[in-house]
Design a protein around this motif. Structure first.
Motif, PDB file in Angstrom:
ATOM      1  N   LEU A  66      16.757 -36.164 -34.944  1.00 25.21           N
ATOM      2  CA  LEU A  66      16.493 -35.695 -33.589  1.00 25.21           C
ATOM      3  C   LEU A  66      16.844 -36.768 -32.573  1.00 25.21           C
ATOM      4  O   LEU A  66      17.471 -36.498 -31.540  1.00 25.21           O
ATOM      5  CB  LEU A  66      15.022 -35.298 -33.453  1.00 25.21           C
ATOM      6  N   ALA A  67      16.458 -37.982 -32.856  1.00 25.87           N
ATOM      7  CA  ALA A  67      16.778 -39.073 -31.935  1.00 25.87           C
ATOM      8  C   ALA A  67      18.286 -39.221 -31.809  1.00 25.87           C
ATOM      9  O   ALA A  67      18.826 -39.372 -30.711  1.00 25.87           O
ATOM     10  CB  ALA A  67      16.150 -40.380 -32.437  1.00 25.87           C
ATOM     11  N   MET A  68      18.963 -39.160 -32.941  1.00 21.66           N
ATOM     12  CA  MET A  68      20.416 -39.285 -32.926  1.00 21.66           C
ATOM     13  C   MET A  68      21.040 -38.194 -32.058  1.00 21.66           C
ATOM     14  O   MET A  68      21.929 -38.441 -31.256  1.00 21.66           O
ATOM     15  CB  MET A  68      20.949 -39.184 -34.354  1.00 21.66           C
ATOM     16  N   LEU A  69      20.539 -36.986 -32.231  1.00 21.62           N
ATOM     17  CA  LEU A  69      21.085 -35.849 -31.499  1.00 21.62           C
ATOM     18  C   LEU A  69      21.000 -36.063 -29.995  1.00 21.62           C
ATOM     19  O   LEU A  69      21.965 -35.897 -29.257  1.00 21.62           O
ATOM     20  CB  LEU A  69      20.297 -34.605 -31.901  1.00 21.62           C
ATOM     21  N   ILE A  70      19.813 -36.478 -29.576  1.00 26.23           N
ATOM     22  CA  ILE A  70      19.602 -36.626 -28.134  1.00 26.23           C
ATOM     23  C   ILE A  70      20.406 -37.793 -27.587  1.00 26.23           C
ATOM     24  O   ILE A  70      21.043 -37.684 -26.535  1.00 26.23           O
ATOM     25  CB  ILE A  70      18.094 -36.760 -27.853  1.00 26.23           C
ATOM     26  N   PHE A  71      20.423 -38.890 -28.299  1.00 26.24           N
ATOM     27  CA  PHE A  71      21.200 -40.038 -27.829  1.00 26.24           C
ATOM     28  C   PHE A  71      22.677 -39.709 -27.811  1.00 26.24           C
ATOM     29  O   PHE A  71      23.412 -40.101 -26.900  1.00 26.24           O
ATOM     30  CB  PHE A  71      20.963 -41.248 -28.726  1.00 26.24           C
ATOM     31  N   LEU A  72      23.128 -38.996 -28.814  1.00 26.62           N
ATOM     32  CA  LEU A  72      24.550 -38.663 -28.890  1.00 26.62           C
ATOM     33  C   LEU A  72      24.968 -37.830 -27.698  1.00 26.62           C
ATOM     34  O   LEU A  72      25.989 -38.086 -27.057  1.00 26.62           O
ATOM     35  CB  LEU A  72      24.828 -37.915 -30.191  1.00 26.62           C
ATOM     36  N   ALA A  73      24.151 -36.813 -27.383  1.00 28.43           N
ATOM     37  CA  ALA A  73      24.474 -35.987 -26.221  1.00 28.43           C
ATOM     38  C   ALA A  73      24.544 -36.841 -24.964  1.00 28.43           C
ATOM     39  O   ALA A  73      25.429 -36.661 -24.123  1.00 28.43           O
ATOM     40  CB  ALA A  73      23.439 -34.893 -26.070  1.00 28.43           C
ATOM     41  N   ALA A  74      23.607 -37.765 -24.853  1.00 27.61           N
ATOM     42  CA  ALA A  74      23.615 -38.613 -23.663  1.00 27.61           C
ATOM     43  C   ALA A  74      24.833 -39.516 -23.635  1.00 27.61           C
ATOM     44  O   ALA A  74      25.495 -39.683 -22.617  1.00 27.61           O
ATOM     45  CB  ALA A  74      22.337 -39.445 -23.637  1.00 27.61           C
ATOM     46  N   LEU A  75      25.159 -40.123 -24.782  1.00 24.52           N
ATOM     47  CA  LEU A  75      26.311 -41.012 -24.833  1.00 24.52           C
ATOM     48  C   LEU A  75      27.572 -40.277 -24.414  1.00 24.52           C
ATOM     49  O   LEU A  75      28.430 -40.829 -23.734  1.00 24.52           O
ATOM     50  CB  LEU A  75      26.496 -41.553 -26.252  1.00 24.52           C
ATOM     51  N   GLN A  76      27.656 -39.014 -24.839  1.00 27.98           N
ATOM     52  CA  GLN A  76      28.877 -38.289 -24.544  1.00 27.98           C
ATOM     53  C   GLN A  76      28.978 -37.924 -23.080  1.00 27.98           C
ATOM     54  O   GLN A  76      30.032 -37.515 -22.617  1.00 27.98           O
ATOM     55  CB  GLN A  76      28.928 -37.018 -25.394  1.00 27.98           C
ATOM     56  N   SER A  77      27.891 -38.050 -22.375  1.00 28.83           N
ATOM     57  CA  SER A  77      27.960 -37.699 -20.967  1.00 28.83           C
ATOM     58  C   SER A  77      28.161 -38.934 -20.093  1.00 28.83           C
ATOM     59  O   SER A  77      28.281 -38.815 -18.888  1.00 28.83           O
ATOM     60  CB  SER A  77      26.682 -36.982 -20.554  1.00 28.83           C
ATOM     61  N   VAL A  78      28.144 -40.106 -20.729  1.00 25.87           N
ATOM     62  CA  VAL A  78      28.427 -41.313 -19.936  1.00 25.87           C
ATOM     63  C   VAL A  78      29.916 -41.296 -19.582  1.00 25.87           C
ATOM     64  O   VAL A  78      30.755 -41.237 -20.459  1.00 25.87           O
ATOM     65  CB  VAL A  78      28.100 -42.583 -20.744  1.00 25.87           C
ATOM     66  N   PRO A  79      30.226 -41.348 -18.321  1.00 24.36           N
ATOM     67  CA  PRO A  79      31.645 -41.230 -17.928  1.00 24.36           C
ATOM     68  C   PRO A  79      32.464 -42.364 -18.528  1.00 24.36           C
ATOM     69  O   PRO A  79      32.063 -43.527 -18.477  1.00 24.36           O
ATOM     70  CB  PRO A  79      31.610 -41.347 -16.401  1.00 24.36           C
TER      71      PRO A  79
END
Lengths: 338, 468, 282
Positions: free
Chosen positions: A215-228
């Motif tokens: 779950l942590a990975m999922l949320i961090f991954l989504a966030a990382l992918q939104s970093v321009p």
């Protein structure tokens, strides 16, 4: 029709504060501020009514009952009387907190210490592991969609299955963990004992981390992918290395998420019951007895419901203090990005 | 918000008090001697006809490989003869304590339940069960049972007969004949006292590291995960002359030098490598399966394990173990005596049952000597009634050995707080064994003494509990 | 050119690392499946025979204990409770997201507060309450699916409220305001315009609540007896004190995991979108 919002996407994450300036109301509803407020309230109350009803029925009233019980002397003889058991005032609380001769006192403090270790280790492991995996998966590679999906599997395995499975895996003589560590890879010479003594804490921490990472990975991954990407590229052009970029760009952007994970992770870990109970039994031993296993054991095996209720109340107070502290530390992150 | 809250609280409290959930319940004990005329153990048409169509709910625990099936088979003749429908429900051992307690306290439960012999006093003290003293005469009363067994139906401080003994189990020494042979030990003297017990295990460790291609450890017992840990340790405490409580059950005696000697003998086996420490990670049944699987040379187990070697469907046995399993009495301790832990299960009748006549008829039926023997055979247990036990003891030398052990068997003081005291002891014994295994602190007589002192303190606290 | 091959080497080793990490994460699950394909005796002794798998345990598990009943109860209770929780949470979350109503702060705090109360504190009173209701009224909640549904709905509504709130915050007000201009009531706008847009969130909330309900042990152990037992309680019946069926336990573990895995992977696209809604910044 104008809206005060400029962007159609982007919600701020979490936090009880709200960005609400009511937009212009439709003409037919305009009937003066008081009428509007009243209608708005009624509408909201109607909406929250079902939730409130179930919460009152199952949480509020029974919790009050539980707290009441904490003031009573409930033991084997008085159990049948329940709320009619003899009044004990603050005796249960005193026994837990101050009575050095009482084994309950040492048991509770021991369990509290264990719970602290468990919580810190589990949450730290989950966040670090989740972040590491998210960074690893935040690139294009063959089969990435499948891998990302499969990585979530540990999270969906029910915790009682996890507990039973890992109990098998941890057995010191025939369990697969020791087989790998000693027989197959030769990393260790002696077979460690995982289910007894000091290692039993790790016997429950490691499966908990394993289960929490997805779950942590999922949320961090989504966030990382939104970093321009531009941010990283600009910084790289300026000569910042990968680690520097991570610290200065990525982490600050992810702070609110880390904060939320921290909060829910610690709550979930502090109240963990199933994994030690199913893996190690109703008495996991001095090193792995957590608050919930102690409370359930004292309440249901020893019929000391008053003590159990008192310990639960104390635990709740401690958690409230923690939440308050968390709020102070992360309030700014929660309110950011208006 | 505040007003509502306190009103709700008052309402709850008032309701709870008014209904007096549990003991001060509604149904009074109104079934007089109605069933005594139907009490003849050969059964008859008379009262049987009046029970036709009634439904009795019976809670049982996992008593064997097929508990529900076996029990249903046993009660079928009763159902056919009386027309009573017996609804057998399985309640696992890990939840039975909570379930029975909740049922007794709330009045919401079956008609008859099985309960462990050491649990009867606790459940009786809850007040949810019927006193069966006037009925038990119809099945022979006290004279029909061995003294130790009868004791499990009584409660210290609460007059009456609370549980009718159903089946009995005892713990004794199991060993592998082939392993002893290979170690050069004579089975007749291998386990006669503590010294020879240790010597036997040492001989196995030295001379039989493996047999038939399989690694084997001399001895192994479960640790704190076993529900019956205390049953395993106590015989050694008794053998040393110690006891779990003092004579009138007012104080704990677990920290006397004799008791400590008994505990240390057991734990030393772990510390000295004679008992496989990885067994401590397992519960009782898992260790039982280790013995059946041929990984242990000696083990202390229940009476039901021996008959299972003859059952083809029990695939936990490996051939070598199946062919070579044998039993021996417990070793004599320094006190000069050997002690066997004797347990089993009794049947208790719920006070709130609406079918008390039918329920008692069922209990009567299950107390018939023939039915006792049959059920015990199916479960691999021993019957509880004296006559049935004697008959069983005459079947073979091994059964005779079990019979002798049971007659001389010993159990705990029949006090309501025993369950909790046992928990307190179990915790400390578990810690001592962990220390002996090298986990969690130094193993030394001082450390053992400290644990036992803690156990005694907690037990004393529990003994001081009262109805306020 | 060495720059390119250096990059390729890094890529390649990162790929390998990724797959290794995946293997490490999946290994215990694979082990679970492998264990379910052994015989009881083998597992009890700890000897694994990986070359001769047997499906015996999957067949026997339905007879040794009444696993079909546990499965049915789990499915019904968890599905209905998750649906109700999602519904209640949507309403509550919408109210929190859109309106500054009186009592908003206490409501928010109460919602968080419920998460902080240990189950053991209110378990016994709930139990007493259920028993009392059964004995004195026609309301049968003890050992019933309804009772467990009520309990689980109450459990998982609070967290779901916060979930749904973040979703609703992401949906611009223009939509429902446009609908209301066209003549919809506020609630109508909520139902017809907002909810469809929040569909990923609804799905995510539902699956989240379902997962947690599927898992719950403490309350169902105390509040059920023979009718409404769910898998977490029933699965422990494989381990009696006189006989233990480990392979069947593992097989039951596999079977208990399958529905949630299926539910999860079938909806994972929306679930992922839903869980990460708060993470993505414009």
């Amino acid at each position: 029709m104008s809206s005060t919002r400029t962007s159609p996407v982007s919600p701020p994450a979490g936090g009880p504060q709200d960005p609400v300036a009511p937009a212009a109301t439709p003409p037919r509803a305009r009937r003066g501020r008081l009428g509007r407020a009243w209608r708005r309230d009624r509408f909201a109350w109607a909406l929250i009514a079902p939730a409130v009803v179930v919460m009152v029925l199952i949480h509020l009233i029974p919790t009050a009952g539980g707290v009441l019980l904490s003031f009573r002397d409930v033991n084997t003889f008085t159990f049948a009387r329940l709320f009619g058991a003899p009044w004990a005032g603050l005796e249960n609380y005193r026994a837990i907190l101050f009575d050095a001769d009482n084994p309950i006192h040492s048991g509770v403090f021991n369990a509290a210490g264990n719970t602290l270790v468990y919580t810190v280790a589990t949450v730290a492991g989950t966040l670090v592991g989740g972040m590491a995996l998210a960074l690893l998966l935040n690139r294009d590679f063959p089969g990435q969609k499948v891998v990302r999906t499969l990585m979530l599997t540990p999270w969906v395995v029910p915790s009682f299955v996890v507990a039973v499975l890992w109990q098998f895996m941890w057995q010191s003589d025939v369990g697969i963990v020791n087989k790998i560590l000693v027989d197959y890879t030769g990393l260790l010479d002696e077979r460690p004992v995982w289910l007894l003594g000091g290692n039993s804490m790790w016997a429950i921490v490691i499966p908990s981390i394993w289960r929490g990472i997805p779950l942590a990975m999922l949320i961090f991954l989504a966030a990382l992918q939104s970093v321009p990407k531009e941010l990283h590229e600009a910084a790289a052009l300026d000569g910042a290395g990968a680690i520097r970029r991570f610290r200065s760009i990525t982490l600050p952007l992810l702070r609110p998420l880390i904060a939320v994970q921290l909060l829910f992770g610690t709550i979930y870990a502090a109240y963990q019951f199933t994994i030690p109970w199913v893996m190690l039994g109703s008495n996991p031993g001095n090193d792995a007895d957590l608050m919930m296993t102690l409370i359930v054991r004292q309440s249901f095996s020893n019929n000391l419901f008053g003590i159990g209720a008192a310990a639960s109340s104390l635990l709740t107070i401690v958690m409230l203090v923690w939440v308050a502290a968390w709020w102070l530390a992360f309030r700014r992150d929660m309110e950011a990005d208006r | 918000m505040k007003g509502i809250r306190s009103a709700a609280l008052t309402a709850i409290a008032a309701l709870a008090l008014a209904t007096g959930v549990g003991a001060c319940g509604s149904s009074s004990d109104d079934d007089g001697g109605g069933s005594s005329t139907a009490a003849s153990t050969t059964g008859g048409g008379g009262a049987g006809a009046s029970l036709r169509g009634e439904r009795v709910r019976l809670w049982i625990m996992n008593n064997g490989p097929d508990p529900v099936g076996d029990t249903e088979r046993i009660v079928r003749p009763f159902e056919d003869r009386t027309g009573v429908d017996v609804d057998v429900e399985l309640v696992g051992w890990d939840v039975q304590f909570d379930r029975i307690r909740n049922a007794a306290a709330s009045g919401e439960g079956p008609d008859v339940t099985q309960a462990g012999t050491t649990q009867v006093p606790f459940f009786a003290a809850l007040g949810g069960f019927d006193d069966l003293s006037d009925k038990v005469e119809s099945i022979g009363g006290e004279a029909a049972y061995a003294p130790g067994i009868w004791g499990t139906s009584q409660v210290v401080g609460q007059e009456g007969t609370w549980g009718i003994p159903w089946f009995t189990e005892a713990r004794t020494v199991y060993y592998r004949r082939d392993v002893l042979e290979k170690a050069g030990v004579d089975p007749r003297t291998a386990f006669q006292d503590w010294d020879s017990f240790r010597a036997t295990l040492q001989a196995i460790k030295d001379r039989v590291p493996e047999i038939g291609g399989q690694r084997i450890e001399p001895f192994g017992m479960p640790g704190k995960k076993a529900f019956d840990l205390v049953h395993n340790v106590m015989p050694f405490v008794w053998g040393a002359g110690g006891a779990e409580l003092n004579d009138d059950a007012t104080r704990s005696a677990i920290n006397t030098p004799e008791a400590q000697q008994g505990v240390e003998f057991f734990a030393d086996l772990v510390a000295d490598g004679l008992a496989d420490r990885s067994m401590l990670e397992r519960d009782g049944t898992q260790v039982e399966n280790q013995f059946k699987g041929g990984r242990l040379g000696v083990w202390i187990g229940g009476v039901w394990v021996l008959p299972s070697a003859a059952r083809k469907d029990d695939d936990n046995w490996v051939d070598a173990a199946r062919r070579n399993v044998a039993v021996a009495p417990m070793p004599k301790g320094p006190s000069g005596e050997a002690f066997t832990f004797v347990g089993g299960s009794n049947l208790m009748l719920f006070k709130n049952s609406e079918h008390k006549e039918a329920a008692w008829a069922l209990i009567e039926y299950l107390s018939q000597d023939r039915v006792q023997s049959e059920y015990a055979d199916l479960m691999g247990m021993f019957p509880s009634r004296l006559a049935a036990q004697e008959a069983r003891g005459e079947q073979s030398p091994q059964q005779g050995a079990f019979f002798e052990a049971i007659q001389a068997g010993r159990s705990y003081a029949a006090i309501p707080q025993w369950g909790q005291i046992e928990n307190a002891y179990k915790t400390r014994f578990g810690t001592i064994l962990d220390m002996a295994a090298g986990q969690g602190g130094d193993y030394s007589p001082e450390a053992v003494r400290k644990q036992l002192d803690d156990a005694a303190a907690e037990a004393d606290n529990l003994l001081a509990q009262s109805a306020g | 050119m060495s720059m390119r091959s250096k990059r390729r080497a890094i890529d390649w080793s990162l790929n390998a690392l990724t797959y290794l990490a995946l293997l490490a994460m999946l290994a215990p699950v694979l082990w679970l499946v492998a264990s379910s394909l052994q015989s009881d005796g083998d597992l009890a002794r700890g000897t694994y025979d990986l070359l001769h798998p047997t499906f015996k345990a999957f067949g026997e598990m339905w007879e040794s204990v009444d696993f079909a009943k546990y499965l049915k109860n789990s499915v019904i209770i968890c599905t209905v409770a998750a649906a109700l929780a999602t519904a209640f949470a949507s309403c509550g979350g919408y109210a929190l997201a859109r309106t500054r109503f009186r009592g908003r702060a206490p409501f928010s705090l109460a919602v968080i507060g419920t998460q902080l109360i240990p189950g053991a504190l209110f378990l016994l009173p709930v139990f007493i309450g259920f028993i009392w209701l059964k004995q004195h009224t026609f309301i049968h909640l003890f050992d019933s699916r309804t009772g467990m549904i009520l309990v689980y709905t109450a459990f998982f509504t609070p967290v779901s409220i916060y979930f749904m709130r973040s979703f609703f915050l992401a949906i611009p007000r223009d939509l429902e305001e446009a609908a209301m201009v066209d003549g919809c009531t506020r609630f109508g706008a909520f139902l017809k315009v907002v909810l469809p847009n929040a569909a990923p969130g609804l799905l995510a909330t539902f699956v989240y609540a379902f997962l947690f309900a599927w898992d719950e042990l403490l309350f169902v152990q105390a509040l059920t007896e023979s009718n409404a037992e769910t898998i977490p309680v029933g699965i422990r019946n494989f381990i009696g004190n006189y006989s233990q069926e480990y392979a069947q336990l593992m097989a039951a573990g596999v079977v208990s995991t399958v529905p949630v895995v299926v539910a999860f992977f079938a909806t994972q696209r929306w679930l992922v979108k839903g869980l990460t809604a708060g993470a993505v910044k414009g």
